[in-house]
Design a protein around this motif. Structure first.
Motif, mmCIF file in Angstrom:
data_model
loop_
_atom_site.group_PDB
_atom_site.id
_atom_site.type_symbol
_atom_site.label_atom_id
_atom_site.label_comp_id
_atom_site.label_asym_id
_atom_site.label_seq_id
_atom_site.Cartn_x
_atom_site.Cartn_y
_atom_site.Cartn_z
ATOM 1 N N PHE A 139 0.828 -1.204 0.000
ATOM 2 C CA PHE A 139 0.000 0.000 0.000
ATOM 3 C C PHE A 139 0.866 1.259 0.000
ATOM 4 C CE2 PHE A 139 -3.734 -2.581 1.290
ATOM 5 C CZ PHE A 139 -4.641 -2.078 0.375
ATOM 6 N N GLU A 140 2.049 1.184 0.584
ATOM 7 C CA GLU A 140 2.992 2.303 0.524
ATOM 8 C C GLU A 140 3.409 2.574 -0.927
ATOM 9 O OE1 GLU A 140 5.807 5.254 1.949
ATOM 10 O OE2 GLU A 140 3.902 4.458 2.628
ATOM 11 N N VAL A 141 3.668 1.504 -1.665
ATOM 12 C CA VAL A 141 3.987 1.652 -3.093
ATOM 13 C C VAL A 141 2.797 2.267 -3.824
ATOM 14 C CG1 VAL A 141 4.568 0.430 -5.225
ATOM 15 C CG2 VAL A 141 5.637 -0.259 -3.075
ATOM 16 N N ILE A 182 10.262 -1.781 1.358
ATOM 17 C CA ILE A 182 9.301 -2.260 0.360
ATOM 18 C C ILE A 182 8.789 -1.073 -0.453
ATOM 19 C CG2 ILE A 182 7.008 -3.271 0.010
ATOM 20 C CD1 ILE A 182 7.588 -4.994 2.539
ATOM 21 N N GLY A 183 8.463 0.016 0.233
ATOM 22 C CA GLY A 183 7.975 1.199 -0.457
ATOM 23 C C GLY A 183 9.003 1.786 -1.410
ATOM 24 N N ALA A 184 10.243 1.881 -0.951
ATOM 25 C CA ALA A 184 11.290 2.469 -1.787
ATOM 26 C C ALA A 184 11.613 1.584 -2.988
ATOM 27 C CB ALA A 184 12.552 2.702 -0.952
ATOM 28 N N ALA A 185 11.855 0.314 -2.726
ATOM 29 C CA ALA A 185 12.206 -0.601 -3.817
ATOM 30 C C ALA A 185 11.055 -0.743 -4.807
ATOM 31 C CB ALA A 185 12.598 -1.970 -3.250
ATOM 32 N N GLY A 186 9.854 -0.898 -4.291
ATOM 33 C CA GLY A 186 8.690 -1.028 -5.169
ATOM 34 C C GLY A 186 8.461 0.205 -6.011
ATOM 35 N N VAL A 193 10.722 2.420 -6.963
ATOM 36 C CA VAL A 193 11.781 2.511 -7.979
ATOM 37 C C VAL A 193 11.462 1.585 -9.148
ATOM 38 C CG1 VAL A 193 14.209 1.989 -8.455
ATOM 39 C CG2 VAL A 193 13.596 3.269 -6.403
ATOM 40 N N LEU A 194 11.089 0.343 -8.840
ATOM 41 C CA LEU A 194 10.787 -0.619 -9.902
ATOM 42 C C LEU A 194 9.587 -0.189 -10.738
ATOM 43 C CD1 LEU A 194 11.425 -3.955 -7.978
ATOM 44 C CD2 LEU A 194 12.807 -2.978 -9.826
ATOM 45 N N ILE A 195 8.528 0.254 -10.087
ATOM 46 C CA ILE A 195 7.336 0.697 -10.824
ATOM 47 C C ILE A 195 7.667 1.935 -11.649
ATOM 48 C CG2 ILE A 195 5.005 1.646 -10.545
ATOM 49 C CD1 ILE A 195 4.439 -0.817 -9.197
ATOM 50 N N GLY A 196 8.462 2.818 -11.096
ATOM 51 C CA GLY A 196 8.866 4.004 -11.850
ATOM 52 C C GLY A 196 9.610 3.646 -13.125
ATOM 53 N N MET A 197 10.497 2.667 -13.025
ATOM 54 C CA MET A 197 11.254 2.261 -14.206
ATOM 55 C C MET A 197 10.363 1.559 -15.227
ATOM 56 S SD MET A 197 15.031 1.130 -12.841
ATOM 57 C CE MET A 197 14.490 -0.109 -11.692
ATOM 58 N N VAL A 198 9.440 0.731 -14.764
ATOM 59 C CA VAL A 198 8.615 -0.064 -15.676
ATOM 60 C C VAL A 198 7.487 0.762 -16.297
ATOM 61 C CG1 VAL A 198 7.024 -2.023 -15.818
ATOM 62 C CG2 VAL A 198 9.155 -2.248 -14.533
ATOM 63 N N PHE A 199 6.759 1.516 -15.468
ATOM 64 C CA PHE A 199 5.561 2.180 -15.959
ATOM 65 C C PHE A 199 5.741 3.658 -16.303
ATOM 66 C CE2 PHE A 199 3.893 -1.455 -13.582
ATOM 67 C CZ PHE A 199 3.117 -2.030 -14.574
#
Length: 104
Positions: free
Chosen positions: A12-14, A65-69, A71-77
């Motif tokens: 939910f943080e992500v 979890i919030g930070a890693a998630g 970053v990953l979502i930012g790169m993908v979407f």
């Protein structure tokens, strides 16, 4: 059970960070409402998980979890920049969160 709740809180943080980005500076009312909702759910679930987990470990895992998630979502979407160093430092976050889970 607290670890599962903590992971859900991290997810939910992500969602909170992503909906905040999509809110366009809180101009988009739909995403602004989702931002408030996901933030509230994230904080509530974090507080529930920390009834049984140490505060430092719980907060660090949630933030990781919030930070890693994010970053990953930012790169993908959102087509944010990808680089070997970015992945290296992302792996440090994941290793730290894993270490806290295993040895916390």
């Amino acid at each position: 059970m607290s670890w599962i709740i903590l992971i859900i809180a991290g997810l939910f943080e992500v969602a909170f960070v992503i909906t905040m980005k999509l809110s366009e500076g809180f101009r988009n009312k739909k995403y602004t409402a989702l931002t408030v909702l996901t933030a509230a759910l994230s904080f509530f679930l974090l507080s529930v998980a920390m009834k049984e987990l140490p505060v430092g470990t719980g907060y660090a895992v949630w933030a990781g979890i919030g930070a890693a998630g994010s970053v990953l979502i930012g790169m993908v979407f959102f087509r944010e920049k990808r680089s070997a160093l970015k992945f290296l430092f992302l792996s440090f976050i994941i290793a730290g969160v894993t270490g806290l889970k295993l040895f916390g």
